[in-house]
Design an enzyme around this catalytic site. Structure first.
Site, PDB file in Angstrom:
ATOM      1  N   ARG A   1     -12.037   6.144  13.925  1.00 22.64           N
ATOM      2  CA  ARG A   1     -11.512   7.284  13.191  1.00 22.64           C
ATOM      3  C   ARG A   1     -12.355   7.615  11.961  1.00 22.64           C
ATOM      4  NH1 ARG A   1      -5.475   8.064  10.927  1.00 22.64           N
ATOM      5  NH2 ARG A   1      -5.882   6.172   9.764  1.00 22.64           N
TER       6      ARG A   1
ATOM      7  N   TYR B   1       0.836  -1.203   0.000  1.00 22.34           N
ATOM      8  CA  TYR B   1       0.000   0.000   0.000  1.00 22.34           C
ATOM      9  C   TYR B   1       0.873   1.255   0.000  1.00 22.34           C
ATOM     10  CZ  TYR B   1      -3.491   3.458   1.277  1.00 22.34           C
ATOM     11  OH  TYR B   1      -4.290   4.568   1.291  1.00 22.34           O
TER      12      TYR B   1
ATOM     13  N   GLU C   1       8.019   7.315  21.089  1.00 28.57           N
ATOM     14  CA  GLU C   1       7.149   6.250  21.592  1.00 28.57           C
ATOM     15  C   GLU C   1       6.815   5.263  20.472  1.00 28.57           C
ATOM     16  OE1 GLU C   1       2.967   8.689  21.516  1.00 28.57           O
ATOM     17  OE2 GLU C   1       4.444   9.244  23.006  1.00 28.57           O
TER      18      GLU C   1
ATOM     19  N   LYS D   1       4.842   3.141  17.662  1.00 25.67           N
ATOM     20  CA  LYS D   1       3.652   3.338  16.826  1.00 25.67           C
ATOM     21  C   LYS D   1       2.859   2.043  16.910  1.00 25.67           C
ATOM     22  CE  LYS D   1       2.094   5.024  12.348  1.00 25.67           C
ATOM     23  NZ  LYS D   1       1.058   4.043  12.103  1.00 25.67           N
TER      24      LYS D   1
ATOM     25  N   SER E   1      -3.555  11.652  10.139  1.00 23.98           N
ATOM     26  CA  SER E   1      -2.539  10.611   9.941  1.00 23.98           C
ATOM     27  C   SER E   1      -1.199  11.141  10.403  1.00 23.98           C
ATOM     28  CB  SER E   1      -2.334  10.319   8.466  1.00 23.98           C
ATOM     29  OG  SER E   1      -3.404   9.810   7.888  1.00 23.98           O
TER      30      SER E   1
END
Ligand code: IVH
Length: 692
Positions: free
Chosen positions: A141, A43, A118, A120, A87
């Site tokens: 979302r 993708y 941190e 993901k 995003s």
């Protein structure tokens, strides 16, 4: 990891339009229930190709294009977000990260002095709305501006409490996912219900979150990564939440009883330099394979509210944060065949033959399929597109077929009716099928393994020689080797006096091998070289090992409740062979081990705290040289353990020392990025001198 990720090349407007449609459809499926027809890598490649085409042909840009909007789209829902759920832009390596940071600092006109780093989390973004401390609504979302109400899932999500510690009105943002054990349980429930399983934890979480009338309930997990006060709220708390650094906000979130990654090995940290950011990226990447939940990258954010406010947002992502993507651990490829092999213990196992696919830094062509029942459970067919998973040192495995990519040409997978090695019957009474002849089926392989360099180390016993001995009826297992008479060996074809004497001398020498190697030679299922060393050092003698029940065996590091009974059953099956070895005079103790005073008590672990590698986890990579040149990897590992250390094959944040010889590759790079001490073979030899 590469700094210039590949992209799909699009030749013309038609190819571009098709690519846009494919990306839109794929994203729709991904955000709907996680069943995308493209894996993440494919993708990303496609979107980069679309982006490149649009830059060269701005007049051709289609309104549908995934480049112009927030990722995610299909399941729009009807609950508007108070603040859009955006995003993150991506980088794929250290150089791109430095470029991004430099661009950001240029925009701000000052250096960023505090970064937050941190993991993901690889799940689904969710907004959890709390009113007066009570969880009032859960919204997905969706397309970023409006999402779907999934409040029905309240109460099934670990880490998302029904009540916060304080009666506050805030919106928490975070990721909903399934941990490995939740995924396993969900698959078992679905299996029992309709005979299918989920493709991966992400799609299982997506499906579960949206499912309303399933007859079974699956548990989910939430990790928070942000909080928003209601827009327009100028209460003291709201003002404070807008002004606090991100790291302190996360402390407040945890204090409200919401789960954050703070208690995990990949907890968020703050870093004052980009070097430290990069180091933490390496640490998180190294910890990834052992985590109980999926991550697909690292998120780097400006920690200070002022930096965030000034950097602002582009149309699809904040400018104050970036996702540093890690290589994919999962891809979709074709299952082109299934091979069935009988191993040296007689187990008949299927292996998937795949269209080659690059995963986590290596090309995967084979993957494990466990057993026939597993194939049936997953409903796999030849020609299927399948999800393949590989991370770190794990053996690649086929997760599930991508059913909606079927063309109708898929064929059932044939299962063998007889043992693929000897043609005898199959004992299919257990999930793991076995040749009815057990170890005898592959005697040549099990004897060859026992005689191998890392086990009994019997020089001159090539496979052809073992075959000769088997054919002549002189041996049926490796214990018989110790009873061979000189004349019997001399009688064999191509055996002269010297080779006979050499072989018999090598066999005689093997009697003095330590218990760890003798135990390893047995080829007990589920125990390799290092596990055999651990077992031998734990119990000290073969008698003690044989006297141990499953519970006692579990006291050995790395043996859990599943493996322990297998080891016990294997030792029962191998009793005749072990008795023969004892009779032959093969050593059955570990050097340096002394029997406990009370014969009923478990052997005392000897005190290793004075040894040079005490408490250290050591990894060896590359070619050894100098005094260590002749040692096999197994002998190096034995040496490490004799010197009080723990030998490991992969570098992680827990590694204390890497011994790197010539041609050391990715392990060295990883160790350096983690700040692990690296020494050469000579320096290492100096460290452990007397133990060589
Ligand atoms: S911060 C404005 N932090 O990644 C967006 N996102 O690819 C700020 N994600 O939609 C998001 N872990 O669902 C943030 N530690 C983390 C994250 C994280 C996972 C997801 C999130 C976001 C997606 C973007």
């Amino acid at each position: 990891m590469t700094d210039t990720p590949p992209s799909t090349v699009l030749a013309d407007d038609t190819a571009y339009a098709e690519a846009v449609q494919l990306a839109v459809d794929s994203a729709a499926a991904y955000y709907a229930d996680g069943t995308s027809t493209l894996d993440d890598d494919a993708y990303d490649r496609l979107v980069r190709g679309i982006q490149a085409y649009e830059e060269a042909h701005p007049e051709a840009v289609l309104p549908l294009s995934p480049t112009g909007k927030v990722a995610g789209g299909a399941v729009v829902g009807d609950v508007p977000h108070t603040v859009p759920m955006l995003s993150l832009d991506n980088v794929f390596g250290a150089e791109q990260l430095a470029d991004w940071a430099a661009g950001l600092e240029r925009r701000l006109g000052r250096p960023v002095t505090v970064w937050s780093v941190e993991p993901k989390l690889d799940g689904l973004a969710i907004s959890a709305r709390y009113r007066n401390g009570r969880l009032a609504q859960l919204v997905t979302r969706g397309d970023g501006t409006a999402g779907e109400d999934v409040s029905h899932a309240v109460g099934t999500i670990v880490g998302l409490p029904a009540r916060l510690a304080d009666a506050v009105t805030v919106e928490l943002r975070g990721e909903v996912m399934m941990t490995a054990s939740q995924f396993e349980e969900a698959c078992a429930k679905r299996q029992a219900h309709d005979g299918t399983t989920f493709a991966n934890p992400r799609s299982a979480a997506a499906g579960t979150l949206r499912a309303q009338d399933r007859p079974y309930v699956c548990e989910l997990t939430f990790f928070g990564y942000g909080v928003l006060p209601p827009p327009g709220d100028d209460s003291e708390l709201a003002v404070r939440l807008r002004e606090l650094p991100h790291s302190e906000i996360m402390g407040w979130v945890a204090g409200q009883g919401v789960q954050t990654t703070v208690a995990t090995p990949v907890a968020g940290i703050v870093a004052d330099t980009l070097e430290r950011v990069q180091e933490r990226v390496g640490e998180i990447a190294a910890a990834r394979a052992e985590l109980a939940f999926g991550i697909d990258g690292i998120v780097i954010k400006c920690d200070l509210a002022a930096d965030q406010a000034e950097a602002g947002f582009s149309s699809r992502a904040p400018r104050w944060a970036i996702a540093y993507k890690l290589p994919a651990t999962e891809k979709i490829t074709k299952l082109i065949g299934v091979e069935w092999n009988t191993g040296r213990t007689g187990i008949i196992a299927p292996r998937a033959v795949l269209e080659p696919v690059e995963l986590d830094g290596s090309v995967v062509t084979y993957a494990t399929l466990h057993n026939a029942a597993d194939i049936r459970r997953r409903g796999l067919m030849l020609g299927d597109s399948v999800v393949v998973y590989k991370a770190g040192d794990v053996i690649p495995r086929v997760e599930a077929p991508v059913v909606h990519l079927r063309t109708g040409d898929e064929q059932p997978i044939e299962v063998p009716q007889v043992c693929p090695s000897c043609g005898d019957a199959i004992d299919a009474s257990q999930e793991r099928w076995r040749c009815v002849r057990g170890r005898a089926c592959r005697a040549i392989a099990s004897i060859g393994y026992a005689a191998g360099r890392d086990q009994l180390d019997i020089e001159g016993l090539a496979e052809s020689r073992i075959q000769q001995l088997l054919d002549a009826g002189l041996i049926t297992d490796f214990a018989d080797l110790f009873f061979l008479a000189r004349e019997q060996v001399l009688d064999l074809e191509r055996m002269g006096e010297t080779s006979t004497d050499n072989l018999l001398a090598a066999i005689e020498r093997a009697k003095a091998q330590p218990l760890s190697r003798v135990f390893c030679a047995l080829g007990v299922r589920g125990t390799g070289r290092s596990m055999s060393r651990r077992i031998a050092r734990h119990f000290g003698s073969m008698d003690a090992i044989r006297a141990a029940d499953a519970e006692a065996i579990q006291a050995v590091e790395g043996i859990g409740p599943e493996k322990a009974p297998v080891v016990v059953a294997e030792l029962v099956e191998l009793a005749g062979l072990i008795d023969k070895l004892v009779k032959a005079g093969v050593a059955m103790t570990e050097p340096g081990w002394t029997p406990p005073a009370d014969p009923g008590a478990e052997a005392e672990a000897s005190d290793t705290s004075e040894l040079p590698l005490a408490g250290m986890s050591v990894v060896v990579t590359g070619a050894m040289s100098g005094e260590l040149a002749a040692l096999t990897r197994n002998q190096m590992n034995e040496l490490i353990e004799r010197a009080g250390g723990k030998a490991s094959s992969s570098v992680s944040a827990k590694t204390s020392l890497l011994v790197a010889g010539e041609k050391a590759g990715s392990k060295r790079t990883k160790a350096e990025s983690l700040g692990v001490r690296v020494v050469g073979p000579e320096e290492f030899a100096g460290l452990i001198g007397p133990f060589i």
